[in-house]
Scaffold this motif. Structure first.
Motif, mmCIF file in Angstrom:
data_model
loop_
_atom_site.group_PDB
_atom_site.id
_atom_site.type_symbol
_atom_site.label_atom_id
_atom_site.label_comp_id
_atom_site.label_asym_id
_atom_site.label_seq_id
_atom_site.Cartn_x
_atom_site.Cartn_y
_atom_site.Cartn_z
ATOM 1 N N ASP A 180 18.793 -0.582 11.185
ATOM 2 C CA ASP A 180 20.073 -1.291 11.129
ATOM 3 C C ASP A 180 20.020 -2.572 11.959
ATOM 4 O O ASP A 180 19.421 -2.583 13.033
ATOM 5 C CB ASP A 180 21.184 -0.369 11.642
ATOM 6 C CG ASP A 180 21.378 0.824 10.715
ATOM 7 O OD1 ASP A 180 21.980 0.644 9.655
ATOM 8 O OD2 ASP A 180 20.872 1.921 11.035
ATOM 9 N N THR A 181 20.649 -3.617 11.444
ATOM 10 C CA THR A 181 20.699 -4.873 12.185
ATOM 11 C C THR A 181 22.119 -5.081 12.712
ATOM 12 O O THR A 181 23.090 -4.758 12.027
ATOM 13 C CB THR A 181 20.299 -6.064 11.293
ATOM 14 O OG1 THR A 181 21.083 -6.038 10.096
ATOM 15 C CG2 THR A 181 18.839 -6.000 10.906
ATOM 16 N N ASP A 182 22.221 -5.613 13.917
ATOM 17 C CA ASP A 182 23.542 -5.771 14.537
ATOM 18 C C ASP A 182 24.246 -6.999 13.946
ATOM 19 O O ASP A 182 23.623 -7.809 13.258
ATOM 20 C CB ASP A 182 23.398 -5.867 16.069
ATOM 21 C CG ASP A 182 23.029 -7.260 16.504
ATOM 22 O OD1 ASP A 182 22.069 -7.819 15.929
ATOM 23 O OD2 ASP A 182 23.709 -7.809 17.391
ATOM 24 N N PRO A 183 25.557 -7.132 14.186
ATOM 25 C CA PRO A 183 26.320 -8.218 13.544
ATOM 26 C C PRO A 183 25.814 -9.619 13.884
ATOM 27 O O PRO A 183 26.009 -10.544 13.098
ATOM 28 C CB PRO A 183 27.739 -8.018 14.088
ATOM 29 C CG PRO A 183 27.817 -6.568 14.416
ATOM 30 C CD PRO A 183 26.455 -6.197 14.902
ATOM 31 N N THR A 184 25.132 -9.785 15.019
ATOM 32 C CA THR A 184 24.633 -11.116 15.368
ATOM 33 C C THR A 184 23.269 -11.386 14.742
ATOM 34 O O THR A 184 22.776 -12.506 14.788
ATOM 35 C CB THR A 184 24.477 -11.267 16.897
ATOM 36 O OG1 THR A 184 23.399 -10.412 17.331
ATOM 37 C CG2 THR A 184 25.755 -10.889 17.630
ATOM 38 N N PRO A 222 0.851 -1.186 0.000
ATOM 39 C CA PRO A 222 0.000 0.000 0.000
ATOM 40 C C PRO A 222 0.896 1.248 0.000
ATOM 41 O O PRO A 222 2.061 1.162 0.397
ATOM 42 C CB PRO A 222 -0.756 -0.094 1.325
ATOM 43 C CG PRO A 222 -0.569 -1.476 1.826
ATOM 44 C CD PRO A 222 0.659 -2.023 1.188
ATOM 45 N N GLY A 223 0.368 2.382 -0.395
ATOM 46 C CA GLY A 223 1.174 3.600 -0.452
ATOM 47 C C GLY A 223 1.768 3.952 0.895
ATOM 48 O O GLY A 223 1.051 4.121 1.880
ATOM 49 N N MET A 224 3.107 3.989 0.977
ATOM 50 C CA MET A 224 3.840 4.465 2.150
ATOM 51 C C MET A 224 5.253 4.739 1.658
ATOM 52 O O MET A 224 5.605 4.376 0.538
ATOM 53 C CB MET A 224 3.830 3.421 3.282
ATOM 54 C CG MET A 224 4.302 2.027 2.867
ATOM 55 S SD MET A 224 4.633 0.989 4.287
ATOM 56 C CE MET A 224 3.289 -0.121 4.347
ATOM 57 N N ASP A 225 6.054 5.405 2.452
ATOM 58 C CA ASP A 225 7.381 5.789 1.969
ATOM 59 C C ASP A 225 8.443 4.917 2.632
ATOM 60 O O ASP A 225 8.697 5.062 3.838
ATOM 61 C CB ASP A 225 7.656 7.263 2.284
ATOM 62 C CG ASP A 225 6.686 8.203 1.569
ATOM 63 O OD1 ASP A 225 5.515 7.817 1.368
ATOM 64 O OD2 ASP A 225 7.097 9.319 1.234
ATOM 65 N N PHE A 226 9.047 4.024 1.853
ATOM 66 C CA PHE A 226 10.101 3.189 2.437
ATOM 67 C C PHE A 226 11.366 4.009 2.641
ATOM 68 O O PHE A 226 11.723 4.846 1.805
ATOM 69 C CB PHE A 226 10.397 1.977 1.547
ATOM 70 C CG PHE A 226 9.319 0.940 1.664
ATOM 71 C CD1 PHE A 226 9.146 0.253 2.858
ATOM 72 C CD2 PHE A 226 8.469 0.675 0.606
ATOM 73 C CE1 PHE A 226 8.129 -0.689 2.980
ATOM 74 C CE2 PHE A 226 7.453 -0.263 0.720
ATOM 75 C CZ PHE A 226 7.286 -0.945 1.915
ATOM 76 N N ASP A 227 12.016 3.751 3.756
ATOM 77 C CA ASP A 227 13.288 4.425 3.997
ATOM 78 C C ASP A 227 14.367 3.362 4.141
ATOM 79 O O ASP A 227 14.319 2.360 3.442
ATOM 80 C CB ASP A 227 13.189 5.392 5.183
ATOM 81 C CG ASP A 227 13.991 6.655 4.915
ATOM 82 O OD1 ASP A 227 14.885 6.612 4.075
ATOM 83 O OD2 ASP A 227 13.720 7.692 5.549
ATOM 84 N N LEU A 228 15.299 3.526 5.069
ATOM 85 C CA LEU A 228 16.453 2.626 5.005
ATOM 86 C C LEU A 228 16.129 1.205 5.450
ATOM 87 O O LEU A 228 15.092 0.956 6.066
ATOM 88 C CB LEU A 228 17.603 3.208 5.807
ATOM 89 C CG LEU A 228 18.142 4.482 5.163
ATOM 90 C CD1 LEU A 228 19.488 4.840 5.714
ATOM 91 C CD2 LEU A 228 18.202 4.389 3.670
ATOM 92 N N ALA A 229 17.035 0.295 5.145
ATOM 93 C CA ALA A 229 16.772 -1.112 5.378
ATOM 94 C C ALA A 229 18.068 -1.858 5.626
ATOM 95 O O ALA A 229 19.151 -1.363 5.317
ATOM 96 C CB ALA A 229 16.068 -1.705 4.163
ATOM 97 N N ARG A 230 17.918 -3.033 6.197
ATOM 98 C CA ARG A 230 19.035 -3.970 6.315
ATOM 99 C C ARG A 230 18.477 -5.381 6.233
ATOM 100 O O ARG A 230 17.352 -5.637 6.665
ATOM 101 C CB ARG A 230 19.750 -3.837 7.660
ATOM 102 C CG ARG A 230 20.637 -2.623 7.807
ATOM 103 C CD ARG A 230 21.888 -2.722 6.992
ATOM 104 N NE ARG A 230 22.763 -1.591 7.262
ATOM 105 C CZ ARG A 230 23.623 -1.103 6.386
ATOM 106 N NH1 ARG A 230 23.724 -1.630 5.191
ATOM 107 N NH2 ARG A 230 24.392 -0.097 6.697
#
Ligand code: K7E
Ligand code: CUA
Length: 688
Positions: free
Chosen positions: A365-369, A252-260
């Protein structure tokens, strides 16, 4: 927090939240430093670079100069691959010196090496809109194997006209650019999975689909019914790196921003922040800040992959460009693709969930683990940290709050690991080091905050000058961060450098994170406005760097492999010059028989087989940039004879003691003239 280092400027618990306050603080610390400087001088200790613009850095760190000093002839320890922001290109910087080595042209024409001007490179900038001379890049991602850097490729997005590029870290050249259909504003891009299975890209703008059978001519006010957001999964061939848009997911319409991507235990999942859950289409500044929480979207991409394999996706027919550079022919080709499989997020039950995240999240952001997902609500006063394990459990236990346009929303408390309290103002992006710590940039309070993802306690903070955006810890987004350095990419420079009129340099700051407390080491200018960057140990790149292209492997259709094959051929009003370049002459260097209005194609092959001996080629009146031809390579400059007379050409790269002699003449006669085609070098010029 205790501040014990006597060389540090005083910091209050509440860092300054606008620039004038910061400047006041600077002035105080500068004054104090000046006093210390005087004392130090009398005590026979002297700081290197005791200049006004260095006062703050030196004051904070002492010994910083040694830590960033790379003696003449020595190499840096890390490559820093930095987005060139609105320059459209990518820059390569050495760390810790901050020295700029190269700009890699990607999405913008670049005269220095003829990118987008030579006939071979023009197709690389082709799109469904035609050839575009510029775009805006934000994010870099480096290829990974088993969650660790493998030193093969860098990927970068173009924000405006949605595309993703792949850069070879052997040649430092752009090898592929693919356009993303059904998408607008490719800001949320490119992000990578643990083994470079996919490059993933989300759309910032929801738009009506304009694929075959759709009617995109709808009122803007019909946003809620007609506008859709899209996330694209680009498959990366494990051997060649070649792209294919494997599938897309329509939201649905929304604004995606950063990802991991998830890592380790969360491998197979992807996490995207999104704002504008209000689904408004005007004055977002006010209207999209109404909801107390927007979302982190969690996508089980392995599940989606299965659905696509099982033929469950709709085939969307839509045109998009796919441009590939071939280093055998030293040429790019552009193909227009025609379809892409699309899944509907509302229909893929059990594969997409929303986690409420405070106040218009930006970073994710996702951590290294792979255990924690950090959302950064730019208007939030806390940093929410989500737990992957809790998310899995909440899904199993059906702990839903509601649904959002058909997509289940998980309960905030059920997925939350905890909140970092009072981290600072305007949290944007988080990176991780090799010791289990997290670092978040605070745009509004202009600082980097170090915290512990397990305990959520703030451990240290350091001011940045000014308004920091992204951070980069070497290897920060991988499962094995390299650590040691953090770079803050700042949005505002103000008084940090010699002024250059209204436009000041963009700036980065290098921070030592090897100890418990962060130490400011260096300010260095950057190209364009850097957003994200990655850093990788030089040892992973340097040994593989290509030195020259083997002439016997050159498969360019207009290659001239030896000077004796150099020639001029006419076909209609096209004149093809098969030219060679070697220190220090072109062959042929005298050409006659060109007529007014002829299109002249100079196919110049650099015959050198030695490192660092490019030749340049340019001719008077050229409407394209010059060529810069690497050893063993062929490149083509198109030139139109627009006046009668004798026109000079020359080499633009200082290649030898007789570089200045590397020049020649081309004679242009009137249309229909009987002057024969004639070419040569030395006394060999002969009628043809
Ligand atoms: Cu925060 Cu485009 Cu990644 Cu800039 S974005 S900072
Ligand atoms: Cu070739 Cu200068």
């Amino acid at each position: 927090m205790a501040r014990n280092d006597s060389l540090e400027p005083e910091l209050t618990d509440h860092p300054p939240n606008h620039t004038s306050q910061m400047i006041m603080k600077l002035t105080q610390s500068q004054t104090r430093f000046a006093l210390r400087c005087a004392l130090a001088l009398s005590g026979a200790v002297m700081f290197v670079g005791c200049k006004p613009q260095n006062l703050v850095n030196t004051a904070q760190t002492g010994g910083a100069a040694e830590k960033v000093y790379v003696p003449p002839g020595k190499h840096d320890e890390f490559y820093n691959i930095v987005s060139g922001g609105f320059s459209g290109n990518v820059s390569v910087v050495g760390l810790p010196s901050g020295r700029l080595f190269r700009q890699i042209p990607v999405f913008a024409q670049f005269p220095e090496c003829g990118w987008g001007y030579s006939e071979e490179t023009k197709p690389m900038l082709n799109t469904s809109h035609g050839q575009l001379p510029w775009d805006d890049t934000h994010h870099i991602t480096l290829s990974m194997t088993k969650g660790e850097h493998d030193g093969r490729w860098a990927f970068v997005n173009s924000n405006n006209t949605p595309r993703v590029a792949r850069i070879s870290l052997k040649t430092f050249r752009t090898e592929e650019i693919i356009e993303l259909p059904n998408c607008a504003g490719n800001h949320s891009s490119p992000f990578i999975t643990e083994n470079t299975e996919y490059i993933v890209a989300g759309g910032r703008f929801a738009v009506p689909y304009a694929d075959e059978g759709a009617n995109p001519d709808v009122p803007i006010s019909s946003y809620k019914e007609n506008f859709k957001s899209t996330i694209s999964f680009i498959k990366v061939d494990p051997q060649t790196g070649h792209f294919k848009v494997a599938f897309q997911i329509m939201f649905p319409g929304m604004d995606f921003d950063l990802a991991r991507a998830g890592k380790g235990k969360s491998h197979g999942w992807f996490f995207f922040s999104c704002y504008n859950s209000e689904q408004v289409h005007t004055l977002l500044e006010v209207n999209a800040s109404q909801n107390d929480k927007d979302f982190i979207t969690a996508i089980n991409w392995k599940g989606c992959e299965e659905l696509v394999k099982a033929g469950k996706a709709r085939i969307s027919r839509v045109k998009y460009a796919h441009n590939v550079w071939d280093e055998a022919t030293h040429s790019g080709t552009s193909t227009i693709e025609g379809e892409v499989p699309v899944l509907d997020a509302k229909q893929i039950k059990g594969l997409v969930y929303l986690m409420p995240c405070p106040k218009s999240p930006h970073g994710c952001d996702t951590d290294p683990t792979g255990s924690y997902i950090v959302g950064s609500g730019k208007l939030a006063a806390i940093i929410p940290v989500f737990s992957f394990d809790k998310m899995v459990k909440a899904i199993a236990d059906k702990k839903f709050d509601s649904d959002y346009d058909g997509i289940p929303v998980l309960k905030y408390e059920e997925v939350l690991h905890g909140e970092v309290k009072k981290p600072g103002l305007g949290p944007l992006h988080t990176e991780f080091d090799d010791k289990g710590f997290a670092y978040t940039s605070m745009f509004v309070s202009s600082e980097v905050v170090k915290w512990d993802p397990k305990t959520l306690q703030v451990i240290d903070r350091i001011p940045t000058y000014y308004s920091v955006g992204h951070l980069c810890v070497a290897g920060g987004p991988t499962m094995k961060p390299h650590g040691k350095y953090l770079i803050a990419y700042n949005k505002i420079t103000k008084d940090r450098y010699l002024p250059t009129g209204p436009e000041l340099t963009q700036s980065a700051q290098l921070i030592d994170i090897s100890g418990e407390k962060m130490k400011m080491l260096l300010d260095f200018p950057t190209v364009g406005e850097p957003h994200y960057a990655e850093a990788i140990p030089a040892s992973m790149i340097e040994p593989n760097s290509v030195k020259f292209f083997k002439i016997e492997e050159n498969k360019h259709p207009q290659v001239t492999k030896s000077e004796k094959d150099a020639r001029v051929e006419r076909t209609g009003n096209q004149v093809h010059v098969f030219m060679t370049a070697i220190r220090s002459h072109f062959a042929p260097d005298n050409i006659e028989g060109v007529q007014l209005g002829d299109e002249v194609y100079f196919h110049v092959t650099n015959l050198e087989q030695d490192w660092d001996v490019p030749h340049g080629f340019v001719i008077k009146g050229s409407k394209a940039a010059e060529l810069l031809i690497m050893p063993g390579e062929t490149q083509t400059l198109k030139w139109t004879a627009d006046r009668v007379g004798v026109t000079p050409f020359y080499c633009t790269d200082f290649c030898s003691a007789l570089h200045q002699e590397m020049q020649g003449y081309l004679r242009v006669s009137p249309q229909g003239s009987t002057t024969p085609v004639k070419f040569g070098v030395g006394d060999t010029a002969a009628a043809h």
